[in-house]
Design a protein around this motif. Structure first.
Motif, PDB file in Angstrom:
ATOM      1  N   GLY A  97       1.041  -1.250   0.028  1.00 31.99           N
ATOM      2  CA  GLY A  97      -0.095  -0.004  -0.083  1.00 31.99           C
ATOM      3  C   GLY A  97       0.624   1.186   0.046  1.00 31.99           C
ATOM      4  O   GLY A  97       0.463   2.240  -0.764  1.00 31.99           O
ATOM      5  N   GLU A  98       1.939   1.251   0.783  1.00 30.55           N
ATOM      6  CA  GLU A  98       2.839   2.392   0.973  1.00 30.55           C
ATOM      7  C   GLU A  98       3.535   2.634  -0.450  1.00 30.55           C
ATOM      8  O   GLU A  98       3.907   3.909  -0.794  1.00 30.55           O
ATOM      9  N   ALA A  99       3.892   1.436  -1.072  1.00 28.24           N
ATOM     10  CA  ALA A  99       4.749   1.539  -2.367  1.00 28.24           C
ATOM     11  C   ALA A  99       3.981   2.233  -3.435  1.00 28.24           C
ATOM     12  O   ALA A  99       4.267   2.633  -4.430  1.00 28.24           O
ATOM     13  N   ALA A 100       2.562   1.868  -3.435  1.00 31.23           N
ATOM     14  CA  ALA A 100       1.734   2.283  -4.477  1.00 31.23           C
ATOM     15  C   ALA A 100       1.962   4.024  -4.891  1.00 31.23           C
ATOM     16  O   ALA A 100       1.678   4.712  -5.920  1.00 31.23           O
ATOM     17  N   HIS A 101       2.375   4.784  -3.908  1.00 31.74           N
ATOM     18  CA  HIS A 101       2.642   5.947  -4.161  1.00 31.74           C
ATOM     19  C   HIS A 101       4.266   6.346  -4.519  1.00 31.74           C
ATOM     20  O   HIS A 101       4.525   7.748  -4.900  1.00 31.74           O
ATOM     21  N   GLU A 102       4.846   5.502  -4.795  1.00 33.93           N
ATOM     22  CA  GLU A 102       6.450   5.612  -5.304  1.00 33.93           C
ATOM     23  C   GLU A 102       6.433   5.826  -6.934  1.00 33.93           C
ATOM     24  O   GLU A 102       5.856   5.124  -7.762  1.00 33.93           O
ATOM     25  N   PRO A 103       6.827   7.190  -7.344  1.00 34.95           N
ATOM     26  CA  PRO A 103       6.559   7.579  -8.708  1.00 34.95           C
ATOM     27  C   PRO A 103       7.371   6.681  -9.737  1.00 34.95           C
ATOM     28  O   PRO A 103       6.908   6.372 -10.672  1.00 34.95           O
ATOM     29  N   GLY A 104       8.363   5.878  -9.331  1.00 33.39           N
ATOM     30  CA  GLY A 104       8.948   5.044 -10.367  1.00 33.39           C
ATOM     31  C   GLY A 104       8.398   3.746 -10.282  1.00 33.39           C
ATOM     32  O   GLY A 104       9.286   2.608 -11.065  1.00 33.39           O
ATOM     33  N   LEU A 105       7.388   3.242  -9.699  1.00 29.32           N
ATOM     34  CA  LEU A 105       7.110   2.117  -9.536  1.00 29.32           C
ATOM     35  C   LEU A 105       5.948   1.721 -10.579  1.00 29.32           C
ATOM     36  O   LEU A 105       5.156   2.476 -10.946  1.00 29.32           O
ATOM     37  N   VAL A 106       6.191   0.587 -11.156  1.00 30.55           N
ATOM     38  CA  VAL A 106       5.266   0.024 -12.656  1.00 30.55           C
ATOM     39  C   VAL A 106       4.549  -0.932 -11.866  1.00 30.55           C
ATOM     40  O   VAL A 106       3.172  -1.002 -12.336  1.00 30.55           O
ATOM     41  N   GLY A 107       4.902  -1.882 -11.042  1.00 35.84           N
ATOM     42  CA  GLY A 107       4.099  -3.055 -10.507  1.00 35.84           C
ATOM     43  C   GLY A 107       4.564  -3.482  -9.278  1.00 35.84           C
ATOM     44  O   GLY A 107       5.910  -3.511  -9.151  1.00 35.84           O
ATOM     45  N   TYR A 108       3.844  -3.921  -8.428  1.00 36.87           N
ATOM     46  CA  TYR A 108       4.308  -4.705  -7.146  1.00 36.87           C
ATOM     47  C   TYR A 108       3.446  -5.620  -6.464  1.00 36.87           C
ATOM     48  O   TYR A 108       2.291  -5.118  -6.308  1.00 36.87           O
ATOM     49  N   ALA A 109       3.682  -6.873  -6.565  1.00 34.60           N
ATOM     50  CA  ALA A 109       2.763  -7.919  -5.780  1.00 34.60           C
ATOM     51  C   ALA A 109       3.449  -8.709  -5.002  1.00 34.60           C
ATOM     52  O   ALA A 109       4.584  -8.883  -5.168  1.00 34.60           O
TER      53      ALA A 109
END
Length: 102
Positions: A27-39
């Protein structure tokens, strides 16, 4: 694009706590601008195994992720729930579909 796979082996009886911590981190990573996907995935047939699959815009975005406060917090707080350090693999894309390689 830059991707990372990290496997964690969770101590029996600690799955719920680890999964809650992982859900918070996602949930916190969802705000990272360079993130494309995280699961976070559970492996079929291995109830204590968890695999994080992370895709970043580039290596610099991954380094930003590693340096942020939430990643450091997860790094400290997950330790009691796992059997040892995660197995981490860094991936180089060779082929992709659906616009993942940019």
């Amino acid at each position: 694009m830059y991707a990372v796979v990290a496997r964690f082996d969770v101590r029996p009886g600690h799955e719920e706590r680890f999964d809650a911590l992982a859900a918070w981190r996602i949930g916190e990573a969802a705000h990272e601008p360079g993130l494309v996907g995280y699961a976070v995935h559970r492996i079929d047939g291995e109830p204590q195994a968890r695999v994080f699959y992370e895709i970043y815009r580039d290596h610099a975005a991954f380094l930003e992720h590693r340096a942020n406060v939430e990643t450091k917090r997860f790094g400290a707080e997950h330790v009691p729930y796992v059997t040892g350090p995660p197995r981490i693999e860094f991936l180089e894309v060779l082929h992709s579909a659906a616009g993942l390689a940019r």
